[in-house]
Design a protein around this motif. Sequence first.
Motif, mmCIF file in Angstrom:
data_model
loop_
_atom_site.group_PDB
_atom_site.id
_atom_site.type_symbol
_atom_site.label_atom_id
_atom_site.label_comp_id
_atom_site.label_asym_id
_atom_site.label_seq_id
_atom_site.Cartn_x
_atom_site.Cartn_y
_atom_site.Cartn_z
ATOM 1 N N PRO A 46 54.994 17.064 -50.997
ATOM 2 C CA PRO A 46 55.856 15.901 -51.216
ATOM 3 C C PRO A 46 55.330 14.582 -50.376
ATOM 4 C CG PRO A 46 56.833 17.024 -49.567
ATOM 5 C CD PRO A 46 55.519 17.959 -49.933
ATOM 6 N N TYR A 47 54.169 14.644 -49.997
ATOM 7 C CA TYR A 47 53.770 13.451 -49.234
ATOM 8 C C TYR A 47 53.209 12.436 -49.925
ATOM 9 C CZ TYR A 47 53.510 17.765 -46.147
ATOM 10 O OH TYR A 47 53.767 18.815 -45.554
ATOM 11 N N SER A 48 53.477 11.264 -49.634
ATOM 12 C CA SER A 48 53.056 9.770 -50.434
ATOM 13 C C SER A 48 52.068 9.161 -49.539
ATOM 14 C CB SER A 48 54.349 9.098 -50.599
ATOM 15 O OG SER A 48 54.836 8.546 -49.303
ATOM 16 N N PHE A 73 53.957 10.689 -44.276
ATOM 17 C CA PHE A 73 55.212 10.223 -44.918
ATOM 18 C C PHE A 73 55.569 10.976 -46.052
ATOM 19 C CE2 PHE A 73 53.168 6.785 -42.415
ATOM 20 C CZ PHE A 73 54.441 6.377 -41.481
ATOM 21 N N VAL A 74 56.771 11.341 -46.210
ATOM 22 C CA VAL A 74 57.357 12.123 -47.357
ATOM 23 C C VAL A 74 58.081 11.186 -48.412
ATOM 24 C CG1 VAL A 74 58.849 14.208 -47.914
ATOM 25 C CG2 VAL A 74 57.593 14.266 -45.934
ATOM 26 N N LYS A 75 58.006 11.479 -49.541
ATOM 27 C CA LYS A 75 58.617 10.820 -50.367
ATOM 28 C C LYS A 75 60.055 11.276 -50.490
ATOM 29 C CE LYS A 75 54.952 11.135 -53.959
ATOM 30 N NZ LYS A 75 54.423 11.768 -55.133
ATOM 31 N N ASP A 76 60.929 10.241 -50.916
ATOM 32 C CA ASP A 76 62.318 10.484 -51.081
ATOM 33 C C ASP A 76 63.086 10.668 -49.647
ATOM 34 O OD1 ASP A 76 62.200 10.411 -53.871
ATOM 35 O OD2 ASP A 76 61.699 12.787 -53.796
ATOM 36 N N ASP A 77 62.590 9.885 -48.717
ATOM 37 C CA ASP A 77 63.231 9.789 -47.320
ATOM 38 C C ASP A 77 63.130 11.133 -46.719
ATOM 39 O OD1 ASP A 77 63.497 7.110 -47.595
ATOM 40 O OD2 ASP A 77 65.317 7.194 -48.660
ATOM 41 N N GLY A 78 62.387 12.125 -47.084
ATOM 42 C CA GLY A 78 62.294 13.496 -46.256
ATOM 43 C C GLY A 78 62.007 13.179 -44.918
ATOM 44 N N ILE A 129 53.752 21.100 -52.168
ATOM 45 C CA ILE A 129 54.417 21.799 -53.294
ATOM 46 C C ILE A 129 53.308 21.826 -54.498
ATOM 47 C CG2 ILE A 129 56.503 21.440 -54.929
ATOM 48 C CD1 ILE A 129 57.983 20.150 -52.594
ATOM 49 N N LYS A 130 53.195 22.775 -55.131
ATOM 50 C CA LYS A 130 52.325 23.129 -56.034
ATOM 51 C C LYS A 130 53.136 23.493 -57.364
ATOM 52 C CE LYS A 130 48.104 25.133 -57.637
ATOM 53 N NZ LYS A 130 46.922 25.832 -57.365
#
Length: 177
Positions: free
Chosen positions: A48-50, A79-84, A155-156
């Motif tokens: 989920p990383y951006s 940094f994680v997508k979607d404010d994780g 995540i795959k």
Amino acid sequence: MKQITKIFALFCIFSFSTVAVAQMKSDNYERNFKFGVGLNTGLPLNKPYSFNLGGDVRAQYNISETYSITFTTGYNNLFVKDDGPSFGYIPVKVGYKTFLFSNEFYAMGEIGGAFSVTKKHYSSNSMLFCPSIGYAAKSIDISVRYEFLKDFPMIKDGVPDNGLAQVMLRLAYGFDL
């Protein structure tokens, strides 16, 4: 784990044999240490990383005009997508650098560990592998590397898995000690 140990052993044997040959060939070369401070930014290749942002310090021992051994540590934050929750880790790596052409371009391989500092959400540590290419002239060092963190979560195909890969850019300032 046996395969990782074999790879590490071969890396060490190759590094130390090359060091011995380089020392025999370059008895007139004045060996020295260099120190560098760098800014790293990267693009994780897994969800989920951006984005990755961090800094490092590197000590480099020049064995000859074309061979060096390095030790690098620092801090990186994924940094994680979607404010994780973001994921921070401290890489600790040893490496072998070979200068090419006019001793400005180089290829380098590093191996080591990545230690999670975000224990609440990520409790594991990981082996770390990093091949890189770069350009170092005077006090400026620019490199691109592929970094693989064997045991960090990603995540795959919608399923949690391990094995985070990323492409990193390093801009650094270096000087002789």
